[in-house]
Scaffold this motif. Structure first.
Motif, PDB file in Angstrom:
ATOM      1  N   SER A 119      -6.437  48.752  -6.452  1.00 39.09           N
ATOM      2  CA  SER A 119      -7.226  49.770  -5.747  1.00 39.09           C
ATOM      3  C   SER A 119      -6.404  51.003  -5.389  1.00 39.09           C
ATOM      4  O   SER A 119      -6.937  52.105  -5.335  1.00 39.09           O
ATOM      5  CB  SER A 119      -7.888  49.174  -4.501  1.00 39.09           C
ATOM      6  N   GLU A 122     -17.868  45.177 -14.633  1.00 38.59           N
ATOM      7  CA  GLU A 122     -17.864  45.253 -13.165  1.00 38.59           C
ATOM      8  C   GLU A 122     -16.444  45.177 -12.621  1.00 38.59           C
ATOM      9  O   GLU A 122     -16.095  45.875 -11.687  1.00 38.59           O
ATOM     10  CB  GLU A 122     -18.711  44.121 -12.588  1.00 38.59           C
ATOM     11  N   TYR A 123     -15.640  44.323 -13.249  1.00 38.50           N
ATOM     12  CA  TYR A 123     -14.244  44.164 -12.828  1.00 38.50           C
ATOM     13  C   TYR A 123     -13.340  44.425 -14.025  1.00 38.50           C
ATOM     14  O   TYR A 123     -13.386  43.692 -15.001  1.00 38.50           O
ATOM     15  CB  TYR A 123     -13.979  42.754 -12.303  1.00 38.50           C
ATOM     16  N   SER A 157      -4.864  42.879  -5.789  1.00 39.54           N
ATOM     17  CA  SER A 157      -6.059  43.674  -5.467  1.00 39.54           C
ATOM     18  C   SER A 157      -5.685  45.012  -4.842  1.00 39.54           C
ATOM     19  O   SER A 157      -6.274  46.046  -5.166  1.00 39.54           O
ATOM     20  CB  SER A 157      -6.974  42.885  -4.536  1.00 39.54           C
ATOM     21  N   ARG A 158      -4.694  44.989  -3.949  1.00 40.45           N
ATOM     22  CA  ARG A 158      -4.247  46.226  -3.306  1.00 40.45           C
ATOM     23  C   ARG A 158      -3.648  47.179  -4.330  1.00 40.45           C
ATOM     24  O   ARG A 158      -3.941  48.380  -4.332  1.00 40.45           O
ATOM     25  CB  ARG A 158      -3.242  45.913  -2.193  1.00 40.45           C
ATOM     26  N   LYS A 171     -11.751  50.716  -8.111  1.00 36.22           N
ATOM     27  CA  LYS A 171     -11.690  49.537  -8.989  1.00 36.22           C
ATOM     28  C   LYS A 171     -11.404  48.306  -8.139  1.00 36.22           C
ATOM     29  O   LYS A 171     -10.614  48.349  -7.198  1.00 36.22           O
ATOM     30  CB  LYS A 171     -10.609  49.681 -10.057  1.00 36.22           C
ATOM     31  N   ARG A 172     -12.077  47.217  -8.512  1.00 32.75           N
ATOM     32  CA  ARG A 172     -11.890  45.970  -7.776  1.00 32.75           C
ATOM     33  C   ARG A 172     -11.469  44.863  -8.731  1.00 32.75           C
ATOM     34  O   ARG A 172     -11.658  44.969  -9.947  1.00 32.75           O
ATOM     35  CB  ARG A 172     -13.194  45.575  -7.076  1.00 32.75           C
ATOM     36  N   THR A 173     -10.917  43.803  -8.154  1.00 30.53           N
ATOM     37  CA  THR A 173     -10.540  42.639  -8.947  1.00 30.53           C
ATOM     38  C   THR A 173     -11.615  41.569  -8.818  1.00 30.53           C
ATOM     39  O   THR A 173     -12.224  41.407  -7.766  1.00 30.53           O
ATOM     40  CB  THR A 173      -9.189  42.065  -8.492  1.00 30.53           C
ATOM     41  N   GLY A 174     -11.847  40.868  -9.902  1.00 28.55           N
ATOM     42  CA  GLY A 174     -12.759  39.732  -9.917  1.00 28.55           C
ATOM     43  C   GLY A 174     -11.983  38.485 -10.292  1.00 28.55           C
ATOM     44  O   GLY A 174     -10.755  38.512 -10.407  1.00 28.55           O
TER      45      GLY A 174
END
Length: 145
Positions: free
Chosen positions: A99, A68-69, A95-96, A105-108
């Motif tokens: 992306s 997921e991340y 995070s920026r 894509k996202r950070t977890g």
């Protein structure tokens, strides 16, 4: 030096990035992280900020599509949260960057103690000179399409 490749990337780091396989992980960590205790392979970048190194790596590095991340940040220790510590500024910056380089894509997050365990399992730990707190991120390598 090479054209179109950031000057902060060394031959040793480029070799590591190239040699990694699908699902291998790399940790980019701050100056306070116990890199030599928790890394199989450790490269030192004492004069480089963590976000600058992340910006240099991500255009060359495919992120994994399976989890997921594909990028995980070290979450704050519960004691820091209880003491009222503000969210680390690097979280938003990381995070920026993720992306922007890899849309969608996202950070977890990974709890602090688990992050140390994950780092021990990483292909390499890249220690920066980052002095901002919680300047730690783990990236999972994807496939080149």
């Amino acid at each position: 030096m090479l054209l179109t490749i950031s000057k902060v990337l060394t031959g040793d780091l480029l070799k590591i990035l190239c040699d990694m396989g699908h699902g291998d992980k790399i940790a980019i960590v701050d100056a306070n992280f116990p890199a030599n205790t928790n890394g199989k392979r450790v490269l030192q970048f004492p004069g480089i900020k963590a976000d600058d190194l992340l910006k240099a790596i991500l255009p060359l590095f495919p992120l994994d599509h399976v989890p997921e991340y594909a990028a995980r940040l070290m979450d704050m220790d519960p004691k820091d949260k209880a003491a009222g510590m503000r969210e680390p500024e690097l979280w938003g910056i990381f995070s920026r960057i993720v992306s922007e380089c890899h849309p969608g894509k996202r950070t977890g997050f990974v709890p602090r103690d688990d992050f140390y365990a994950w780092a021990r399992d990483c292909y390499a730990v890249i220690q920066t000179g980052e002095e901002r707190l919680y300047g730690n991120i783990i990236l999972a390598k994807g496939v080149v399409k």
